[in-house]
Design an enzyme around this catalytic site. Structure first.
Site, PDB file in Angstrom:
ATOM      1  CE  LYS A  20     -10.437  -6.292   5.867  1.00  0.00           C
ATOM      2  NZ  LYS A  20     -10.288  -7.208   4.739  1.00  0.00           N
TER       3      LYS A  20
ATOM      4  N   GLY B  75     -10.989  -1.919   1.278  1.00  0.00           N
ATOM      5  CA  GLY B  75     -10.006  -1.349   0.349  1.00  0.00           C
ATOM      6  C   GLY B  75     -10.495  -0.079  -0.321  1.00  0.00           C
TER       7      GLY B  75
ATOM      8  CE  LYS C 128      -6.725  -6.342   8.245  1.00  0.00           C
ATOM      9  NZ  LYS C 128      -6.297  -6.648   6.919  1.00  0.00           N
TER      10      LYS C 128
ATOM     11  CD  GLU D 126     -13.635   5.153   3.133  1.00  0.00           C
ATOM     12  OE1 GLU D 126     -14.278   6.126   3.511  1.00  0.00           O
ATOM     13  OE2 GLU D 126     -14.104   4.001   3.125  1.00  0.00           O
TER      14      GLU D 126
ATOM     15  CB  VAL E 210      -0.973   0.008   1.208  1.00  0.00           C
ATOM     16  CG1 VAL E 210      -1.889   1.218   1.135  1.00  0.00           C
ATOM     17  CG2 VAL E 210      -1.806  -1.267   1.253  1.00  0.00           C
TER      18      VAL E 210
ATOM     19  CB  VAL F 295     -13.578  -1.598   6.337  1.00  0.00           C
ATOM     20  CG1 VAL F 295     -14.631  -2.663   6.041  1.00  0.00           C
ATOM     21  CG2 VAL F 295     -13.242  -1.564   7.816  1.00  0.00           C
TER      22      VAL F 295
HETATM   23  P1  NAP Z   1       3.243  -4.820   3.717  1.00  0.00           P
HETATM   24  O1  NAP Z   1       3.342  -4.953   2.254  1.00  0.00           O
HETATM   25  O2  NAP Z   1       3.617  -5.949   4.588  1.00  0.00           O
HETATM   26  O3  NAP Z   1       4.148  -3.548   4.140  1.00  0.00           O
HETATM   27  C1  NAP Z   1       4.378  -3.196   5.469  1.00  0.00           C
HETATM   28  C2  NAP Z   1       5.407  -2.079   5.478  1.00  0.00           C
HETATM   29  O4  NAP Z   1       5.617  -1.652   6.838  1.00  0.00           O
HETATM   30  C3  NAP Z   1       6.787  -2.489   4.930  1.00  0.00           C
HETATM   31  O5  NAP Z   1       7.319  -1.468   4.155  1.00  0.00           O
HETATM   32  C4  NAP Z   1       7.613  -2.675   6.184  1.00  0.00           C
HETATM   33  O6  NAP Z   1       8.995  -2.379   6.034  1.00  0.00           O
HETATM   34  C5  NAP Z   1       6.985  -1.664   7.125  1.00  0.00           C
HETATM   35  N1  NAP Z   1       7.171  -2.061   8.515  1.00  0.00           N
HETATM   36  C6  NAP Z   1       6.723  -3.176   9.116  1.00  0.00           C
HETATM   37  N2  NAP Z   1       7.139  -3.195  10.391  1.00  0.00           N
HETATM   38  C7  NAP Z   1       7.850  -2.074  10.574  1.00  0.00           C
HETATM   39  C8  NAP Z   1       8.582  -1.546  11.669  1.00  0.00           C
HETATM   40  N3  NAP Z   1       8.652  -2.219  12.831  1.00  0.00           N
HETATM   41  N4  NAP Z   1       9.213  -0.353  11.518  1.00  0.00           N
HETATM   42  C9  NAP Z   1       9.152   0.300  10.348  1.00  0.00           C
HETATM   43  N5  NAP Z   1       8.500  -0.166   9.260  1.00  0.00           N
HETATM   44  C10 NAP Z   1       7.858  -1.340   9.389  1.00  0.00           C
HETATM   45  O7  NAP Z   1       1.781  -4.365   4.165  1.00  0.00           O
HETATM   46  P2  NAP Z   1       0.631  -3.746   3.237  1.00  0.00           P
HETATM   47  O8  NAP Z   1      -0.052  -4.852   2.527  1.00  0.00           O
HETATM   48  O9  NAP Z   1       1.143  -2.603   2.486  1.00  0.00           O
HETATM   49  O10 NAP Z   1      -0.413  -3.269   4.377  1.00  0.00           O
HETATM   50  C11 NAP Z   1      -0.197  -2.074   5.099  1.00  0.00           C
HETATM   51  C12 NAP Z   1      -1.466  -1.782   5.914  1.00  0.00           C
HETATM   52  O11 NAP Z   1      -2.563  -1.625   5.024  1.00  0.00           O
HETATM   53  C13 NAP Z   1      -1.874  -2.896   6.894  1.00  0.00           C
HETATM   54  O12 NAP Z   1      -2.447  -2.326   8.033  1.00  0.00           O
HETATM   55  C14 NAP Z   1      -2.945  -3.666   6.107  1.00  0.00           C
HETATM   56  O13 NAP Z   1      -3.859  -4.336   6.948  1.00  0.00           O
HETATM   57  C15 NAP Z   1      -3.613  -2.517   5.378  1.00  0.00           C
HETATM   58  N6  NAP Z   1      -4.320  -2.914   4.166  1.00  0.00           N
HETATM   59  C16 NAP Z   1      -3.658  -3.579   3.181  1.00  0.00           C
HETATM   60  C17 NAP Z   1      -4.330  -3.933   2.025  1.00  0.00           C
HETATM   61  C18 NAP Z   1      -3.634  -4.649   0.902  1.00  0.00           C
HETATM   62  O14 NAP Z   1      -4.275  -4.914  -0.120  1.00  0.00           O
HETATM   63  N7  NAP Z   1      -2.352  -4.974   1.009  1.00  0.00           N
HETATM   64  C19 NAP Z   1      -5.703  -3.624   1.890  1.00  0.00           C
HETATM   65  C20 NAP Z   1      -6.344  -2.912   2.911  1.00  0.00           C
HETATM   66  C21 NAP Z   1      -5.632  -2.564   4.038  1.00  0.00           C
HETATM   67  P3  NAP Z   1       9.963  -3.243   5.034  1.00  0.00           P
HETATM   68  O15 NAP Z   1       9.377  -3.027   3.661  1.00  0.00           O
HETATM   69  O16 NAP Z   1      11.288  -2.616   5.174  1.00  0.00           O
HETATM   70  O17 NAP Z   1       9.858  -4.644   5.506  1.00  0.00           O
END
Ligand code: NAP
Length: 438
Positions: free
Chosen positions: A207, A136, A107, A131, A15, A134
Site C-alpha cells: 500500500k 479501504g 494493491k 481507490e 468485496v 489502500v
Molecule cells: P475474497 O473474499 O477472497 O474473494 C475473491 C473472489 O475472487 C472470490 O469470489 C473468488 O471466487 C474470486 N476468484 C479468485 N480467483 C479466481 C479465479 N482464478 N477466477 C475467477 N475468480 C476468482 O477477496 P476479497 O476480500 O473480496 O478481496 C478482493 C480484492 O479486494 C483483493 O484484491 C483485496 O486485496 C482487495 N481488498 C479487500 C479488502 C477487504 O476488506 N476484504 C479491503 C481492501 C481491498 P470464489 O468465490 O468462487 O472462490
C-alpha cells in the site's frame, strides 16, 4: 437519458458481493450524482454453485474472468479477485487493451505492475481507478491524486493494516502478549490463518508503494521499501512507550529526503497526543505533510466488504460521469525513477531496550559505545529488581535498560549496538523502535 454504464464484475468474495449489494441499494442516488445508471450485467468467480447471499440470476455468468474483461456487452471491468498474477493481471490488461475502463481494489497487482498498467490505460484513453486498494473506505487515493498539489508533499505516513493495529491496540488495552492476541484475532476473523503477510509488514509495504508513487510522482518500486513487522513487540515495549509519552503503531512512512525517497514499514513510536496515536482497533489512518499546509489526517475503515465496496462504487461513479485522470496523477511517461534513500541514512530518534548484564561497568561500556557513534540520549531508565538485601550491580540478573536517543542515524545505532553485543555486556538482542515525530 444516457444508456446505463454496464459493469462486468470478476470476484464475488467479501468485496465483490458488497459491490453487488451497494449498487442495488444506491441505484437512485448514483443516477442522480452521475446522470447515468450503473448496472452489473455479467459476473465471474471460481465457483458458480457457491452460496453468496445475493441474487446473481439476472447476470450473465463467465467461467473465465479474462473472457469477461473484453466482452462487448460490458462498458467497464471491475476486478475484485486479488493477487499480483493471473487471472487478475491478464484480465485487467485485456480490459484496458480493449478500451474498457477498469476499477480494481488489488494493491498487490498495482504495487507490482502499476506502472505498466497505467501506461496501458493511458494509451487506450481509459480510466484505471483503484481507490479501494489502500485504506479501504478512506478516500486517500483521490486526495493525493486530485485534491492536493503533488509537488508540495514532503511526507506521507499511516496505519495501513487493520490487523496489526488491532493486535497492538488489544495488547495495550488487555495487557496480553502478541501471540495470545494474534490467536484471538484469528478466531474472530481479524487475522488470516497465515498472518505473516499482515504482521510482517508486507501488506503495508504494497500500500505504501502506491501512496509514495502518487505523492512523489515516482515509479512504483515495492522492493525499495525497508520492511519490519510487529511480531517482536512486547508488553514491556508498550509499557515503556506509555511511560515515555508514546504509543507503538505499525506505520508505513514515505519521506522526501536530500538523499532521495525513504520508504519504510516498521513498528514506530508516535507521540501519544498525535492524531495517528488515537487510532485504535482495525481502523486505518493516513497523515499527509505538504509544504505550506498543516498536516492532514484521514481516518476511517481500512477494510471490510461495505467500506471497500463504497470506494469501488465511487470509482465507478467517476467513470459514469466521464471523469478520467491519469492513474498516478501524472502521465505514466513522466513518473520519475525512484531515487531510493538507503535505510542506513535514516535519521531520527530511537527507542532502545536492552538487558544489561548486572555487573559493574556494564552501564559505562554501553554509554561509551553510544558516545563513540555520537549518539546523545534524551532519557535513560535502568530498572533494577531490587529485592531484599540485593544491591544493584550484584544480583547477577540482567537489568532492563531503556534509552531514548536524540536524532541520530540508523547506521550509528546499528554500529553502537553491534559493539555493545561484542563487548558481552548485554543478554539477548536489543529491541530498537524508531520514533516518528509529528
Ligand atoms: P475474497 O473474499 O477472497 O474473494 C475473491 C473472489 O475472487 C472470490 O469470489 C473468488 O471466487 C474470486 N476468484 C479468485 N480467483 C479466481 C479465479 N482464478 N477466477 C475467477 N475468480 C476468482 O477477496 P476479497 O476480500 O473480496 O478481496 C478482493 C480484492 O479486494 C483483493 O484484491 C483485496 O486485496 C482487495 N481488498 C479487500 C479488502 C477487504 O476488506 N476484504 C479491503 C481492501 C481491498 P470464489 O468465490 O468462487 O472462490
Amino acid at each position: 437519458m444516457p444508456e446505463p454504464l454496464k459493469v462486468g464484475l470478476a470476484g464475488l468474495g467479501t468485496v465483490g458481493v458488497s459491490v453487488v449489494r451497494l449498487l442495488e441499494q444506491g441505484r437512485a442516488k448514483l443516477l442522480a450524482r452521475s446522470g447515468r445508471a450503473i448496472e452489473i450485467v455479467a459476473v465471474s468467480a471460481r465457483s458458480r454453485s457457491k452460496k453468496r447471499d445475493v441474487d446473481l440470476k439476472k447476470f450473465r455468468w463467465f467461467a473465465d474472468p479474462v473472457a469477461l474483461a473484453s466482452d462487448p456487452s460490458i462498458d467497464v471491468f471491475v476486478e475484485l479477485m486479488g493477487g499480483a498474477g493471473d487471472p487478475a493481471k491478464r484480465a485487467v490488461e485485456t480490459a484496458l487493451a480493449s478500451g474498457k475502463p477498469v476499477v480494481t481494489a488489488n494493491k498487490a497487482l498495482l504495487a507490482r505492475h502499476g506502472q505498466k498498467l497505467a501506461a496501458l490505460a493511458e494509451r487506450n484513453k481509459v480510466a484505471l481507478n483503484f481507490e479501494a486498494s489502500v485504506g479501504g473506505g478512506i478516500p486517500i487515493i483521490k486526495t493525493l491524486r486530485e485534491g492536493l498539489n503533488g509537488d508540495a508533499f514532503t511526507r506521507i505516513y499511516g496505519i495501513l493494516n487493520g490487523t496489526c493495529n488491532y493486535i497492538l491496540s488489544r495488547m495495550e488495552q488487555d495487557r496480553l502478549a502478541f501471540d495470545e492476541i494474534l490467536r484471538d484475532a484469528q478466531r474472530l476473523g481479524y487475522a488470516e490463518a497465515d498472518p505473516s503477510f499482515d504482521v510482517e509488514g508486507y501488506d503495508t509495504a504494497q500500500k505504501l508503494s502506491i501512496l509514495a508513487s502518487l505523492a512523489f510522482g515516482t515509479k512504483l518500486d515495492p522492493n525499495a521499501i525497508y520492511v519490519e513487522g510487529i511480531s517482536s513487540i512486547t508488553l514491556a515495549d508498550l509499557d515503556a512507550a506509555d511511560e515515555l509519552g508514546y504509543r507503538v503503531k505499525l506505520l508505513g512512512v514515505a519521506v522526501k529526503t536530500e538523499g532521495g525517497i525513504e520508504q519504510r514499514v516498521h513498528p514506530t513510536m508516535v507521540p501519544k497526543e498525535s492524531a495517528i496515536a488515537q487510532v485504535m482497533g482495525v481502523t486505518n489512518a493516513v497523515t499527509v505533510d505538504a509544504n505550506g499546509l498543516a498536516p492532514i489526517t484521514l481516518v476511517g475503515p481500512g477494510a471490510g466488504g461495505m467500506a471497500t465496496a463504497s470506494a469501488v462504487v465511487s470509482d465507478l461513479a467517476d467513470i459514469a460521469s466521464g471523469v478520467r485522470t491519469p492513474p498516478f496523477g501524472r502521465p505514466a511517461a513522466r513518473m520519475t525513477a525512484m531515487r531510493k534513500a538507503p535505510m542506513q541514512h535514516h535519521e531520527g530518534g530511537y527507542y532502545i531496550r536492552l538487558l544489561a548484564r548486572d555487573r559493574p561497568g556494564s552501564a559505562a561500556t554501553i554509554a561509551r559505545r553510544l558516545a563513540q557513534q555520537n549518539i546523545s540520549l534524551e532519557s535513560i531508565v535502568q530498572r533494577h529488581e531490587v529485592g531484599q538485601g540485593v544491591q544493584p550491580g550484584r544480583s547477577g540478573k540482567p537489568v532492563p535498560v531503556i534509552m531514548i536517543t536524540y536524532a541520530t542515524s540508523e547506521d550509528a545505532v546499528h554500529k553502537a549496538l553491534a559493539a555493545v553485543r561484542r563487548d558481552r555486556v548485554i543478554s539477548g538482542r536489543p529491541q530498537v523502535i524508531r520514533i516518528e515525530k509529528n
